[in-house]
Design a protein around this motif. Structure first.
Motif, PDB file in Angstrom:
ATOM      1  N   LEU A 100       5.317 -17.627 -18.463  1.00 14.59           N
ATOM      2  CA  LEU A 100       4.035 -16.970 -18.231  1.00 14.59           C
ATOM      3  C   LEU A 100       3.578 -17.060 -16.778  1.00 14.59           C
ATOM      4  CD1 LEU A 100       1.992 -17.971 -21.391  1.00 14.59           C
ATOM      5  CD2 LEU A 100       2.952 -15.742 -20.816  1.00 14.59           C
ATOM      6  N   PHE A 101       4.226 -17.899 -15.986  1.00 18.23           N
ATOM      7  CA  PHE A 101       3.811 -18.079 -14.597  1.00 18.23           C
ATOM      8  C   PHE A 101       3.851 -16.765 -13.820  1.00 18.23           C
ATOM      9  CE2 PHE A 101       4.988 -18.738 -10.154  1.00 18.23           C
ATOM     10  CZ  PHE A 101       3.843 -19.376  -9.717  1.00 18.23           C
ATOM     11  N   ILE A 102       4.948 -16.039 -13.941  1.00 20.93           N
ATOM     12  CA  ILE A 102       5.092 -14.782 -13.200  1.00 20.93           C
ATOM     13  C   ILE A 102       4.008 -13.798 -13.624  1.00 20.93           C
ATOM     14  CG2 ILE A 102       6.611 -12.807 -12.729  1.00 20.93           C
ATOM     15  CD1 ILE A 102       7.581 -15.419 -11.465  1.00 20.93           C
ATOM     16  N   ALA A 103       3.777 -13.698 -14.919  1.00 24.46           N
ATOM     17  CA  ALA A 103       2.780 -12.747 -15.415  1.00 24.46           C
ATOM     18  C   ALA A 103       1.365 -13.135 -15.002  1.00 24.46           C
ATOM     19  CB  ALA A 103       2.869 -12.630 -16.932  1.00 24.46           C
ATOM     20  N   LEU A 104       1.023 -14.410 -15.119  1.00 22.32           N
ATOM     21  CA  LEU A 104      -0.350 -14.835 -14.888  1.00 22.32           C
ATOM     22  C   LEU A 104      -0.687 -15.097 -13.425  1.00 22.32           C
ATOM     23  CD1 LEU A 104      -0.854 -17.229 -17.920  1.00 22.32           C
ATOM     24  CD2 LEU A 104      -1.672 -14.897 -17.655  1.00 22.32           C
ATOM     25  N   ALA A 105       0.233 -15.631 -12.688  1.00 26.65           N
ATOM     26  CA  ALA A 105      -0.090 -16.050 -11.320  1.00 26.65           C
ATOM     27  C   ALA A 105       0.402 -15.086 -10.248  1.00 26.65           C
ATOM     28  CB  ALA A 105       0.493 -17.434 -11.053  1.00 26.65           C
ATOM     29  N   VAL A 106       1.304 -14.185 -10.601  1.00 21.11           N
ATOM     30  CA  VAL A 106       1.831 -13.259  -9.600  1.00 21.11           C
ATOM     31  C   VAL A 106       1.452 -11.814  -9.934  1.00 21.11           C
ATOM     32  CG1 VAL A 106       3.911 -12.395  -8.465  1.00 21.11           C
ATOM     33  CG2 VAL A 106       3.730 -14.817  -9.031  1.00 21.11           C
ATOM     34  N   ALA A 107       1.800 -11.365 -11.131  1.00 21.77           N
ATOM     35  CA  ALA A 107       1.549  -9.966 -11.487  1.00 21.77           C
ATOM     36  C   ALA A 107       0.074  -9.681 -11.736  1.00 21.77           C
ATOM     37  CB  ALA A 107       2.380  -9.590 -12.710  1.00 21.77           C
ATOM     38  N   ALA A 108      -0.611 -10.563 -12.431  1.00 23.20           N
ATOM     39  CA  ALA A 108      -2.020 -10.310 -12.779  1.00 23.20           C
ATOM     40  C   ALA A 108      -2.921 -10.126 -11.558  1.00 23.20           C
ATOM     41  CB  ALA A 108      -2.538 -11.406 -13.697  1.00 23.20           C
ATOM     42  N   PRO A 109      -2.804 -10.957 -10.515  1.00 24.37           N
ATOM     43  CA  PRO A 109      -3.637 -10.701  -9.335  1.00 24.37           C
ATOM     44  C   PRO A 109      -3.338  -9.349  -8.670  1.00 24.37           C
ATOM     45  CG  PRO A 109      -2.827 -12.941  -9.266  1.00 24.37           C
ATOM     46  CD  PRO A 109      -2.115 -12.254 -10.391  1.00 24.37           C
ATOM     47  N   LEU A 110      -2.064  -8.982  -8.588  1.00 26.43           N
ATOM     48  CA  LEU A 110      -1.706  -7.686  -8.015  1.00 26.43           C
ATOM     49  C   LEU A 110      -2.310  -6.536  -8.822  1.00 26.43           C
ATOM     50  CD1 LEU A 110       2.040  -8.317  -7.144  1.00 26.43           C
ATOM     51  CD2 LEU A 110       0.253  -7.712  -5.520  1.00 26.43           C
ATOM     52  N   ILE A 111      -2.195  -6.631 -10.140  1.00 28.31           N
ATOM     53  CA  ILE A 111      -2.681  -5.568 -11.014  1.00 28.31           C
ATOM     54  C   ILE A 111      -4.206  -5.479 -10.976  1.00 28.31           C
ATOM     55  CG2 ILE A 111      -2.866  -4.855 -13.437  1.00 28.31           C
ATOM     56  CD1 ILE A 111       0.025  -6.033 -13.756  1.00 28.31           C
ATOM     57  N   THR A 112      -4.881  -6.621 -11.086  1.00 29.01           N
ATOM     58  CA  THR A 112      -6.344  -6.574 -11.078  1.00 29.01           C
ATOM     59  C   THR A 112      -6.883  -6.119  -9.717  1.00 29.01           C
ATOM     60  OG1 THR A 112      -6.479  -8.936 -10.591  1.00 29.01           O
ATOM     61  CG2 THR A 112      -6.691  -8.280 -12.889  1.00 29.01           C
ATOM     62  N   GLY A 113      -6.194  -6.478  -8.649  1.00 32.59           N
ATOM     63  CA  GLY A 113      -6.596  -5.984  -7.337  1.00 32.59           C
ATOM     64  C   GLY A 113      -6.480  -4.473  -7.249  1.00 32.59           C
ATOM     65  N   GLY A 114      -5.398  -3.934  -7.792  1.00 31.64           N
ATOM     66  CA  GLY A 114      -5.211  -2.485  -7.803  1.00 31.64           C
ATOM     67  C   GLY A 114      -6.236  -1.774  -8.667  1.00 31.64           C
ATOM     68  N   ILE A 115      -6.514  -2.328  -9.823  1.00 36.16           N
ATOM     69  CA  ILE A 115      -7.515  -1.733 -10.718  1.00 36.16           C
ATOM     70  C   ILE A 115      -8.894  -1.773 -10.065  1.00 36.16           C
ATOM     71  CG2 ILE A 115      -8.730  -2.048 -12.912  1.00 36.16           C
ATOM     72  CD1 ILE A 115      -6.012  -2.960 -14.091  1.00 36.16           C
ATOM     73  N   ALA A 116      -9.208  -2.880  -9.418  1.00 40.52           N
ATOM     74  CA  ALA A 116     -10.509  -3.002  -8.747  1.00 40.52           C
ATOM     75  C   ALA A 116     -10.650  -1.962  -7.643  1.00 40.52           C
ATOM     76  CB  ALA A 116     -10.678  -4.412  -8.178  1.00 40.52           C
ATOM     77  N   ALA A 117      -9.589  -1.725  -6.903  1.00 39.07           N
ATOM     78  CA  ALA A 117      -9.650  -0.711  -5.839  1.00 39.07           C
ATOM     79  C   ALA A 117      -9.853   0.673  -6.438  1.00 39.07           C
ATOM     80  CB  ALA A 117      -8.380  -0.750  -4.999  1.00 39.07           C
ATOM     81  N   ALA A 118      -9.150   0.956  -7.528  1.00 34.53           N
ATOM     82  CA  ALA A 118      -9.279   2.262  -8.171  1.00 34.53           C
ATOM     83  C   ALA A 118     -10.685   2.478  -8.716  1.00 34.53           C
ATOM     84  CB  ALA A 118      -8.250   2.391  -9.287  1.00 34.53           C
TER      85      ALA A 118
END
Length: 92
Positions: free
Chosen positions: A10-28
């Motif tokens: 879960l490390f990759i999903a929670l600590a690496v991918a999730a910040p990238l995805i939420t940052g992108g969603i926030a920008a959109a």
């Protein structure tokens, strides 16, 4: 990090991918970057605190993660903002 000698799945999903995805969603959605950065920094500090209280280990790792996750969120935010800005320029 969960399992000794390896990376928790879960490390990759929670600590690496999730910040990238939420940052992108926030920008959109035009959510301020500061809110997203505070969210991920506080998540890292929470992980630091709980792991220190429960296990008394990985404190420096979680401190580094508290800095890395907002940077990743900012990267996702910046990429989406850049693409959106370029797309708006082409349309006009």
């Amino acid at each position: 990090m969960g399992r000794r000698g390896g990376i928790d799945p879960l490390f990759i999903a929670l600590a690496v991918a999730a910040p990238l995805i939420t940052g992108g969603i926030a920008a959109a959605r035009r959510i301020p970057l500061g809110l997203v950065s505070v969210l991920w920094f506080s998540a890292g500090i929470n992980m630091l605190w709980t792991d220190w209280v429960v296990n008394r280990e990985d404190v420096l790792f979680h401190l580094a993660l508290s800095v890395l996750m907002p940077v990743l969120a900012s990267t996702g935010y910046g990429l989406v903002a850049l693409v959106t800005r370029r797309r708006a320029r082409v349309v006009t």
